[in-house]
Motif scaffolding. Structure first.
Motif, PDB file in Angstrom:
ATOM      1  N   VAL A   1       0.822  -1.233  -0.101  1.00 22.99           N
ATOM      2  CA  VAL A   1       0.037   0.072   0.054  1.00 22.99           C
ATOM      3  C   VAL A   1       0.929   1.270  -0.026  1.00 22.99           C
ATOM      4  CG1 VAL A   1      -1.770   1.307   1.123  1.00 22.99           C
ATOM      5  CG2 VAL A   1      -1.639  -1.337   1.368  1.00 22.99           C
ATOM      6  N   PRO A   2       0.487   1.998  -0.847  1.00 24.32           N
ATOM      7  CA  PRO A   2       1.388   3.223  -0.878  1.00 24.32           C
ATOM      8  C   PRO A   2       0.924   4.239   0.311  1.00 24.32           C
ATOM      9  CG  PRO A   2       0.498   2.982  -3.109  1.00 24.32           C
ATOM     10  CD  PRO A   2      -0.100   2.029  -2.068  1.00 24.32           C
ATOM     11  N   SER A   3       1.851   5.177   0.698  1.00 22.78           N
ATOM     12  CA  SER A   3       1.445   5.906   1.864  1.00 22.78           C
ATOM     13  C   SER A   3       0.641   7.029   1.378  1.00 22.78           C
ATOM     14  CB  SER A   3       2.649   6.676   2.495  1.00 22.78           C
ATOM     15  OG  SER A   3       3.646   7.251   1.673  1.00 22.78           O
ATOM     16  N   GLY A   4      -0.191   7.603   2.321  1.00 20.79           N
ATOM     17  CA  GLY A   4      -1.000   8.855   1.943  1.00 20.79           C
ATOM     18  C   GLY A   4      -2.269   8.850   1.301  1.00 20.79           C
ATOM     19  N   LEU A   5      -2.557   7.484   1.264  1.00 17.15           N
ATOM     20  CA  LEU A   5      -4.088   7.289   0.726  1.00 17.15           C
ATOM     21  C   LEU A   5      -4.969   7.517   1.571  1.00 17.15           C
ATOM     22  CD1 LEU A   5      -3.350   4.051  -1.476  1.00 17.15           C
ATOM     23  CD2 LEU A   5      -3.535   6.378  -2.319  1.00 17.15           C
ATOM     24  N   ILE A   6      -6.099   8.138   1.351  1.00 13.64           N
ATOM     25  CA  ILE A   6      -7.115   8.410   2.170  1.00 13.64           C
ATOM     26  C   ILE A   6      -7.861   7.239   2.471  1.00 13.64           C
ATOM     27  CG2 ILE A   6      -9.263   9.782   3.014  1.00 13.64           C
ATOM     28  CD1 ILE A   6      -7.880  12.173   1.136  1.00 13.64           C
ATOM     29  N   VAL A   7      -7.984   6.785   3.893  1.00  8.62           N
ATOM     30  CA  VAL A   7      -8.879   5.618   4.221  1.00  8.62           C
ATOM     31  C   VAL A   7     -10.480   6.196   4.796  1.00  8.62           C
ATOM     32  CG1 VAL A   7      -9.162   3.840   5.886  1.00  8.62           C
ATOM     33  CG2 VAL A   7      -6.957   4.269   4.727  1.00  8.62           C
ATOM     34  N   GLY A   8     -10.375   7.063   5.667  1.00  8.76           N
ATOM     35  CA  GLY A   8     -11.807   7.553   6.028  1.00  8.76           C
ATOM     36  C   GLY A   8     -11.423   8.508   7.582  1.00  8.76           C
ATOM     37  N   VAL A   9     -12.537   9.067   7.809  1.00  8.14           N
ATOM     38  CA  VAL A   9     -12.579   9.985   8.763  1.00  8.14           C
ATOM     39  C   VAL A   9     -13.248   9.255  10.126  1.00  8.14           C
ATOM     40  CG1 VAL A   9     -12.498  12.186   7.475  1.00  8.14           C
ATOM     41  CG2 VAL A   9     -15.034  11.087   8.085  1.00  8.14           C
ATOM     42  N   VAL A  10     -12.918   9.748  11.194  1.00 11.23           N
ATOM     43  CA  VAL A  10     -13.223   9.128  12.653  1.00 11.23           C
ATOM     44  C   VAL A  10     -14.811   9.424  12.698  1.00 11.23           C
ATOM     45  CG1 VAL A  10     -13.028   9.094  15.010  1.00 11.23           C
ATOM     46  CG2 VAL A  10     -10.873   9.068  13.511  1.00 11.23           C
ATOM     47  N   LYS A  11     -15.476   8.485  13.080  1.00  6.19           N
ATOM     48  CA  LYS A  11     -16.968   8.863  13.501  1.00  6.19           C
ATOM     49  C   LYS A  11     -17.353   8.429  14.829  1.00  6.19           C
ATOM     50  CE  LYS A  11     -21.323   6.735  12.492  1.00  6.19           C
ATOM     51  NZ  LYS A  11     -22.132   5.736  11.440  1.00  6.19           N
ATOM     52  N   SER A  12     -16.538   7.621  15.584  1.00  9.45           N
ATOM     53  CA  SER A  12     -16.483   7.794  16.947  1.00  9.45           C
ATOM     54  C   SER A  12     -15.206   6.757  17.385  1.00  9.45           C
ATOM     55  CB  SER A  12     -17.645   6.992  17.429  1.00  9.45           C
ATOM     56  OG  SER A  12     -17.874   5.739  16.932  1.00  9.45           O
ATOM     57  N   SER A  13     -14.763   6.765  18.771  1.00 10.70           N
ATOM     58  CA  SER A  13     -13.764   6.134  19.287  1.00 10.70           C
ATOM     59  C   SER A  13     -14.494   5.426  20.533  1.00 10.70           C
ATOM     60  CB  SER A  13     -12.775   7.026  19.744  1.00 10.70           C
ATOM     61  OG  SER A  13     -12.784   7.771  20.820  1.00 10.70           O
TER      62      SER A  13
END
Length: 185
Positions: A156-168
């Motif tokens: 996997v190349p670095s810097g690819l967007i995966v997502g935004v945090v919804k909750s923790s």
């Protein structure tokens, strides 16, 4: 009156979206993250389930004649959002499995874009949700934080967007927290 209210809401969302794009561009420049080069895939149809968040979705993508595509290669969406990986190729069709599929045989390391000390791994999908696991419980996590891939694995190349945090959620027994994310594709 209701329509005017909706227009005001949409204008506010546009401003927030522009601010987020500007923030991503500034952070990319500061951290020297190179923009991923997208392949020219065209979505043809989803094989099997019509739901991208089923237990094991597979997509068929038409391969442009201008591209060489290889098994295991990452597939990006909208320039730099991670979508999945090429599973097999038949003629001009690539079969792609999303990054959260339980069929992947390696963990995808990720980090918070604005604080690279916050790291974790993509957890397989469970009941329609995607999570990042093994995030230290000692770091503060904010809803809306953008998470990207790291350069810790060759697949996997670095810097690819995966997502935004919804909750923790903090797991008391393991000393880690788990983040639920909204994918960005």
């Amino acid at each position: 009156i209701e329509l005017k209210r909706k227009l005001v809401e949409y204008d506010e969302l546009k401003v927030q979206n522009k601010d987020l794009i500007d923030q991503i561009n500034r952070l990319s420049t500061q951290t020297s993250i190179a923009e991923a080069k997208p392949k020219q895939f065209e979505l043809v149809k989803i094989s099997g389930s019509q739901n991208l968040f089923s237990s094991d979705p597979v997509l068929r993508l038409a391969i442009s004649s201008e591209n060489e595509v290889f098994v295991g290669e990452p597939v990006y969406y909208d320039k730099n959002s991670l979508f999945g990986f090429v599973d097999r190729i038949e003629g001009n069709t690539a079969f792609v499995i999303p990054f959260y599929s339980p069929r992947l045989d390696f963990n995808i390391p990720v980090q918070n874009l604005s604080d690279t000390s916050q790291k974790g791994f993509i957890q397989k999908i469970d009941k329609g949700r995607i999570a990042i696991r093994n995030v230290s419980k000692d770091v503060g996590i904010n809803s809306g934080d953008l998470w990207v891939t790291t350069s810790d694995v060759a697949e996997v190349p670095s810097g690819l967007i995966v997502g935004v945090v919804k909750s923790s959620r903090i797991s008391d027994d393991q000393g880690f927290q788990e983040l639920e994310i909204d994918p960005q594709f």
